[in-house]
Design a protein around this motif. Structure first.
Motif, short mmCIF file in Angstrom:
data_model
loop_
_atom_site.label_atom_id
_atom_site.label_comp_id
_atom_site.label_asym_id
_atom_site.label_seq_id
_atom_site.Cartn_x
_atom_site.Cartn_y
_atom_site.Cartn_z
N ASN A 50 0.80 -1.22 0.00
CA ASN A 50 0.00 0.00 0.00
C ASN A 50 0.83 1.27 0.00
N GLN A 51 2.16 1.13 0.13
CA GLN A 51 3.01 2.32 0.11
C GLN A 51 3.33 2.76 -1.31
N ALA A 52 2.95 1.96 -2.30
CA ALA A 52 3.16 2.36 -3.70
C ALA A 52 2.44 3.69 -3.95
N LEU A 53 3.07 4.57 -4.69
CA LEU A 53 2.54 5.93 -4.86
C LEU A 53 1.14 5.92 -5.45
N HIS A 54 0.91 5.14 -6.52
CA HIS A 54 -0.41 5.16 -7.15
C HIS A 54 -1.48 4.60 -6.23
N ASP A 89 -8.61 5.03 -14.56
CA ASP A 89 -9.14 5.56 -15.82
C ASP A 89 -8.34 4.96 -16.97
N LYS A 90 -8.99 4.11 -17.76
CA LYS A 90 -8.31 3.41 -18.85
C LYS A 90 -7.84 4.36 -19.95
N ASP A 91 -8.41 5.56 -20.01
CA ASP A 91 -8.04 6.52 -21.06
C ASP A 91 -6.90 7.44 -20.65
N SER A 92 -6.37 7.27 -19.44
CA SER A 92 -5.30 8.13 -18.94
C SER A 92 -3.98 7.36 -18.93
N PRO A 93 -2.86 8.08 -18.92
CA PRO A 93 -1.56 7.41 -18.85
C PRO A 93 -1.47 6.50 -17.64
N ASN A 94 -0.98 5.30 -17.85
CA ASN A 94 -0.83 4.30 -16.79
C ASN A 94 -2.16 3.97 -16.12
N ASP A 95 -3.27 4.23 -16.84
CA ASP A 95 -4.62 3.89 -16.37
C ASP A 95 -4.98 4.60 -15.07
N LEU A 96 -4.41 5.80 -14.88
CA LEU A 96 -4.66 6.53 -13.64
C LEU A 96 -4.88 8.00 -13.95
N ARG A 97 -5.95 8.57 -13.39
CA ARG A 97 -6.26 9.98 -13.61
C ARG A 97 -6.25 10.72 -12.29
N LEU A 98 -5.53 11.84 -12.26
CA LEU A 98 -5.50 12.67 -11.05
C LEU A 98 -6.75 13.53 -10.98
N VAL A 99 -7.38 13.53 -9.82
CA VAL A 99 -8.55 14.38 -9.60
C VAL A 99 -8.11 15.84 -9.46
N ILE A 100 -6.94 16.04 -8.87
CA ILE A 100 -6.38 17.38 -8.70
C ILE A 100 -5.24 17.53 -9.69
N ILE A 133 8.01 9.29 -12.30
CA ILE A 133 9.19 8.63 -11.74
C ILE A 133 8.84 7.22 -11.26
N TRP A 134 7.69 7.12 -10.59
CA TRP A 134 7.27 5.83 -10.03
C TRP A 134 7.14 4.77 -11.12
N PHE A 135 6.40 5.08 -12.17
CA PHE A 135 6.15 4.08 -13.21
C PHE A 135 7.41 3.78 -14.02
N ALA A 136 8.32 4.75 -14.14
CA ALA A 136 9.58 4.48 -14.81
C ALA A 136 10.41 3.49 -14.00
N ILE A 137 10.47 3.71 -12.68
CA ILE A 137 11.20 2.79 -11.81
C ILE A 137 10.53 1.42 -11.80
N GLU A 138 9.20 1.41 -11.75
CA GLU A 138 8.47 0.14 -11.72
C GLU A 138 8.77 -0.69 -12.97
N LYS A 139 8.79 -0.06 -14.13
CA LYS A 139 9.07 -0.78 -15.37
C LYS A 139 10.49 -1.35 -15.35
N TRP A 140 11.43 -0.54 -14.89
CA TRP A 140 12.81 -1.00 -14.85
C TRP A 140 12.96 -2.19 -13.89
N VAL A 141 12.36 -2.09 -12.71
CA VAL A 141 12.45 -3.18 -11.73
C VAL A 141 11.73 -4.42 -12.24
N ARG A 142 10.56 -4.23 -12.86
CA ARG A 142 9.81 -5.36 -13.38
C ARG A 142 10.61 -6.09 -14.46
N ASP A 143 11.22 -5.33 -15.37
CA ASP A 143 12.03 -5.94 -16.42
C ASP A 143 13.21 -6.71 -15.82
N TYR A 144 13.85 -6.12 -14.81
CA TYR A 144 14.99 -6.77 -14.17
C TYR A 144 14.57 -8.06 -13.47
N CYS A 145 13.50 -7.99 -12.67
CA CYS A 145 13.07 -9.16 -11.89
C CYS A 145 12.53 -10.27 -12.79
#
Length: 225
Positions: free
Chosen positions: A156-160, A172-183, A195-207
């Protein structure tokens, strides 16, 4: 309230705070009110004794509004120092060998962390340290931290996930990374998510190079330990 009653039995006095913010049509947040609460003198079963403060700039009302905001900031700082900011790495260092792929992944991130944490324990979070003297007083801050961590979940500490939990982002499927900011005017979230999703992709590819399936993770004795 039970913790506030115990804290206020010491030489330090504080309030429980609740802040109401308005999301304006221009996409910005504006404070509407701050509620400061104390325990009821007849017991917690009677609820709290509360007072609401609203924005003001002049005279006594202006000073009270500034004071109310200060209490909110102190509480926010306490949560940050005692809960959000705390983490430790002995489990990783103690269970993963230096040749383990996850150890190699995490080692640059953990570099010097043990040293910094040791300093912090000697200055900030020890008895009569900076946190106890400036945020939450005396022995109750450690007890409060322990209580909070009983429900703490790493996932639950993940930013999104945190943004969705606080209702400032929605799926929101129409927004980048399926997430839309209300604010929209929220630089912390806008920049942080990139930054979060860039790191997540790099870690996912590595693991995924080492762990093709969940079963491989389950069969890794060092990870399970």
């Amino acid at each position: 309230m039970p913790y506030l009653r115990r804290i206020n039995s010491t030489s330090v006095k504080t309030y429980v705070s609740r802040t109401v913010l308005l999301l304006s049509d221009d996409g910005t947040l504006k404070p509407l009110a701050i509620e400061l609460s104390l325990p009821h003198p007849k017991g917690d079963q009677h609820g709290a004794v509360s007072k609401v403060y609203t924005p003001a700039q002049h005279a006594v009302e202006g000073s009270l509004w500034q004071l109310a905001k200060t209490y909110v900031a102190v509480n926010d700082s306490g949560v940050h120092q005692l809960i959000s900011h705390w983490y430790c790495i002995p489990a990783t260092e103690g269970q993963l060998s230096v040749v383990h792929p996850i150890h190699k992944l995490l080692h640059p991130h953990f570099r010097d962390t043990m040293y910094i944490t040791a300093i912090a324990r000697g200055i900030q979070i020890d008895a009569d340290g900076f946190v106890e003297c400036s945020v939450f007083p005396e022995k109750y801050c450690m007890e409060l931290t322990s209580l909070t961590y009983k429900d703490w979940n790493l996932v639950n500490q993940a930013l999104h996930r945190d943004l969705k939990k606080r209702w400032v982002a929605v799926d929101d499927k129409d927004s980048p990374n399926d997430l839309r900011l209300v604010i929209k005017d929220y630089p912390y979230a806008v920049d942080g998510l990139e930054i979060w999703f860039a790191i997540e992709k790099w870690v996912r590819d590595y693991c995924s190079f080492y762990y093709k399936t969940d079963e491989v993770v389950q069969q890794d004795p060092e990870l399970q330990a």
